[in-house]
Scaffold this motif. Sequence first.
Motif, PDB file in Angstrom:
ATOM      1  N   LEU A 142     -18.741-168.067-110.451  1.00 39.67           N
ATOM      2  CA  LEU A 142     -19.128-169.459-110.756  1.00 39.67           C
ATOM      3  C   LEU A 142     -18.038-170.155-111.556  1.00 39.67           C
ATOM      4  O   LEU A 142     -17.683-171.311-111.267  1.00 39.67           O
ATOM      5  CB  LEU A 142     -20.444-169.451-111.543  1.00 39.67           C
ATOM      6  CG  LEU A 142     -21.203-170.775-111.631  1.00 39.67           C
ATOM      7  CD1 LEU A 142     -21.700-171.182-110.243  1.00 39.67           C
ATOM      8  CD2 LEU A 142     -22.369-170.657-112.587  1.00 39.67           C
ATOM      9  N   ALA A 143     -17.498-169.427-112.488  1.00 39.70           N
ATOM     10  CA  ALA A 143     -16.416-169.980-113.309  1.00 39.70           C
ATOM     11  C   ALA A 143     -15.215-170.325-112.442  1.00 39.70           C
ATOM     12  O   ALA A 143     -14.587-171.379-112.628  1.00 39.70           O
ATOM     13  CB  ALA A 143     -16.015-168.963-114.379  1.00 39.70           C
ATOM     14  N   GLN A 144     -14.942-169.467-111.527  1.00 36.28           N
ATOM     15  CA  GLN A 144     -13.807-169.703-110.614  1.00 36.28           C
ATOM     16  C   GLN A 144     -14.061-170.941-109.756  1.00 36.28           C
ATOM     17  O   GLN A 144     -13.164-171.782-109.582  1.00 36.28           O
ATOM     18  CB  GLN A 144     -13.595-168.494-109.710  1.00 36.28           C
ATOM     19  CG  GLN A 144     -12.744-167.408-110.355  1.00 36.28           C
ATOM     20  CD  GLN A 144     -12.425-166.282-109.361  1.00 36.28           C
ATOM     21  OE1 GLN A 144     -13.197-166.034-108.455  1.00 36.28           O
ATOM     22  NE2 GLN A 144     -11.293-165.634-109.611  1.00 36.28           N
ATOM     23  N   GLU A 145     -15.332-171.007-109.238  1.00 43.22           N
ATOM     24  CA  GLU A 145     -15.687-172.147-108.379  1.00 43.22           C
ATOM     25  C   GLU A 145     -15.575-173.454-109.152  1.00 43.22           C
ATOM     26  O   GLU A 145     -15.036-174.438-108.637  1.00 43.22           O
ATOM     27  CB  GLU A 145     -17.136-171.965-107.850  1.00 43.22           C
ATOM     28  CG  GLU A 145     -17.281-170.905-106.776  1.00 43.22           C
ATOM     29  CD  GLU A 145     -16.559-171.288-105.501  1.00 43.22           C
ATOM     30  OE1 GLU A 145     -16.765-172.399-104.979  1.00 43.22           O
ATOM     31  OE2 GLU A 145     -15.769-170.434-105.009  1.00 43.22           O
TER      32      GLU A 145
ATOM     33  N   ASP B 236     -12.949-178.535-110.570  1.00 39.15           N
ATOM     34  CA  ASP B 236     -12.285-179.371-111.592  1.00 39.15           C
ATOM     35  C   ASP B 236     -10.883-179.752-111.153  1.00 39.15           C
ATOM     36  O   ASP B 236     -10.426-180.878-111.317  1.00 39.15           O
ATOM     37  CB  ASP B 236     -12.215-178.615-112.930  1.00 39.15           C
ATOM     38  CG  ASP B 236     -13.590-178.581-113.598  1.00 39.15           C
ATOM     39  OD1 ASP B 236     -14.462-179.375-113.163  1.00 39.15           O
ATOM     40  OD2 ASP B 236     -13.805-177.735-114.485  1.00 39.15           O
ATOM     41  N   HIS B 237     -10.238-178.777-110.582  1.00 38.98           N
ATOM     42  CA  HIS B 237      -8.864-178.972-110.138  1.00 38.98           C
ATOM     43  C   HIS B 237      -8.798-180.040-109.046  1.00 38.98           C
ATOM     44  O   HIS B 237      -7.939-180.935-109.071  1.00 38.98           O
ATOM     45  CB  HIS B 237      -8.317-177.619-109.609  1.00 38.98           C
ATOM     46  CG  HIS B 237      -6.920-177.723-109.108  1.00 38.98           C
ATOM     47  ND1 HIS B 237      -5.837-177.916-109.980  1.00 38.98           N
ATOM     48  CD2 HIS B 237      -6.423-177.701-107.861  1.00 38.98           C
ATOM     49  CE1 HIS B 237      -4.742-177.977-109.264  1.00 38.98           C
ATOM     50  NE2 HIS B 237      -5.064-177.842-107.950  1.00 38.98           N
ATOM     51  N   PHE B 238      -9.797-179.930-108.070  1.00 39.14           N
ATOM     52  CA  PHE B 238      -9.841-180.937-106.985  1.00 39.14           C
ATOM     53  C   PHE B 238     -10.202-182.334-107.531  1.00 39.14           C
ATOM     54  O   PHE B 238      -9.687-183.347-107.060  1.00 39.14           O
ATOM     55  CB  PHE B 238     -10.849-180.545-105.901  1.00 39.14           C
ATOM     56  CG  PHE B 238     -10.327-179.444-104.987  1.00 39.14           C
ATOM     57  CD1 PHE B 238      -9.146-179.678-104.274  1.00 39.14           C
ATOM     58  CD2 PHE B 238     -10.988-178.242-104.843  1.00 39.14           C
ATOM     59  CE1 PHE B 238      -8.664-178.673-103.445  1.00 39.14           C
ATOM     60  CE2 PHE B 238     -10.498-177.257-104.014  1.00 39.14           C
ATOM     61  CZ  PHE B 238      -9.323-177.460-103.305  1.00 39.14           C
ATOM     62  N   ASP B 239     -11.159-182.261-108.514  1.00 39.25           N
ATOM     63  CA  ASP B 239     -11.607-183.557-109.057  1.00 39.25           C
ATOM     64  C   ASP B 239     -10.521-184.233-109.871  1.00 39.25           C
ATOM     65  O   ASP B 239     -10.372-185.457-109.840  1.00 39.25           O
ATOM     66  CB  ASP B 239     -12.844-183.368-109.951  1.00 39.25           C
ATOM     67  CG  ASP B 239     -14.062-183.002-109.100  1.00 39.25           C
ATOM     68  OD1 ASP B 239     -14.038-183.300-107.872  1.00 39.25           O
ATOM     69  OD2 ASP B 239     -15.010-182.383-109.626  1.00 39.25           O
ATOM     70  N   THR B 240      -9.789-183.459-110.586  1.00 40.59           N
ATOM     71  CA  THR B 240      -8.770-184.021-111.495  1.00 40.59           C
ATOM     72  C   THR B 240      -7.575-184.571-110.756  1.00 40.59           C
ATOM     73  O   THR B 240      -6.958-185.528-111.199  1.00 40.59           O
ATOM     74  CB  THR B 240      -8.296-182.975-112.524  1.00 40.59           C
ATOM     75  OG1 THR B 240      -7.935-181.803-111.812  1.00 40.59           O
ATOM     76  CG2 THR B 240      -9.372-182.667-113.550  1.00 40.59           C
ATOM     77  N   GLN B 241      -7.244-184.042-109.598  1.00 37.48           N
ATOM     78  CA  GLN B 241      -6.015-184.443-108.890  1.00 37.48           C
ATOM     79  C   GLN B 241      -6.027-185.933-108.474  1.00 37.48           C
ATOM     80  O   GLN B 241      -5.076-186.672-108.806  1.00 37.48           O
ATOM     81  CB  GLN B 241      -5.801-183.546-107.672  1.00 37.48           C
ATOM     82  CG  GLN B 241      -4.869-182.400-107.999  1.00 37.48           C
ATOM     83  CD  GLN B 241      -4.529-181.574-106.769  1.00 37.48           C
ATOM     84  OE1 GLN B 241      -5.174-181.677-105.750  1.00 37.48           O
ATOM     85  NE2 GLN B 241      -3.478-180.788-106.909  1.00 37.48           N
ATOM     86  N   PRO B 242      -7.114-186.408-107.793  1.00 40.03           N
ATOM     87  CA  PRO B 242      -7.085-187.839-107.426  1.00 40.03           C
ATOM     88  C   PRO B 242      -7.130-188.797-108.635  1.00 40.03           C
ATOM     89  O   PRO B 242      -6.474-189.813-108.617  1.00 40.03           O
ATOM     90  CB  PRO B 242      -8.352-188.007-106.572  1.00 40.03           C
ATOM     91  CG  PRO B 242      -8.985-186.678-106.465  1.00 40.03           C
ATOM     92  CD  PRO B 242      -8.243-185.708-107.274  1.00 40.03           C
TER      93      PRO B 242
END
Lengths: 151, 181
Positions: free
Chosen positions: A130-133, A138-144
Amino acid sequence: MIHKKQGHQQSIPERSASALDKSIEDLSPEICDRLEAARKIAIDSQSETKQKNKVYTWFNSLSPTALKPLSAGLAFSFCLVVFWAMLPPSTSQKTLNMTSSPDLSAFILFNTLDETERDIIEDIEFAYWLAQELGTEDHFDTQPSDTNRNG
Amino acid sequence: MRELDIFLKGIEKRAFRIAQLATHCEADSLDIVQDTMIKLVTNYQQRTPEEWHPLFLKILENKILDWHRKQKVKNKLFFWKKDWRKGSQITNEQSDLKPEAVDHQINPESQLFSEQLGQHLLECVESLPLKQQQCFVLRSWEGLSIKETAEVMKINENSVKTHYARALGKLQQAQQTIEDR
């Protein structure tokens, strides 16, 4: 013609039998001697057979008490040796090699644990996953957002 | 031991003659008789003396059959050699079998004819096929019954009757031939 009539007085089997009897009487003395020698050999073979029988009975008297268990034991030990020889070589080494593999060691470890311990491990694994997911999200959300900010 | 010796002494010459009729060979006949005696002594000495006679004949017949089987194989292997019947000692046997004693109380001519006839019949018995010969000798000379003969020869009683009848027929023909001369 008288002799022909007398010839018919005896039947063929009787005549043949008497001719055979006569032929025995006329056997040569050499043949008689050889027959006697053959008879003596046969009678002598009787004593030899008796001696052989004595040895055989002695062997037989041994067999039920001592020889049979001994032979059974020997046969059993031979079977054991054959079985041991047919086993795959160095089983303990193989298990060590198996444990060296990470998947197998995990499998063995998993099998040795209790249900509660398994639940705990599953929970930990779930939390880790879950932490990994969440991290990836977060990574996908933060990029845009970053690009928007930059833009 | 003594009984067995007496029994063998009484039967050895007859056994030799039976073997000689079947094999036409003196040396082989002696071997057959010796083997038969040894087998009887080693295997059946514990049997009762009444059982010895049929047992002895049974062993003898088996030995003769074995000899014929071996001879058959030998003849096949060494086919270029003479046939065993041709190379046998029939001529010697015939000379051995010539009657010497003549009873002078009976008509000498008829006695001579009777002996000649007996001699001729003996030759015919020798020339019979093995089974017929064995059957005839066991029945007429050894005095065995049909049942006993069947047991000794390991065949059924009807076969014994057939073999015996055929042998008798051939011997009757032979007797007729010599009478017609």
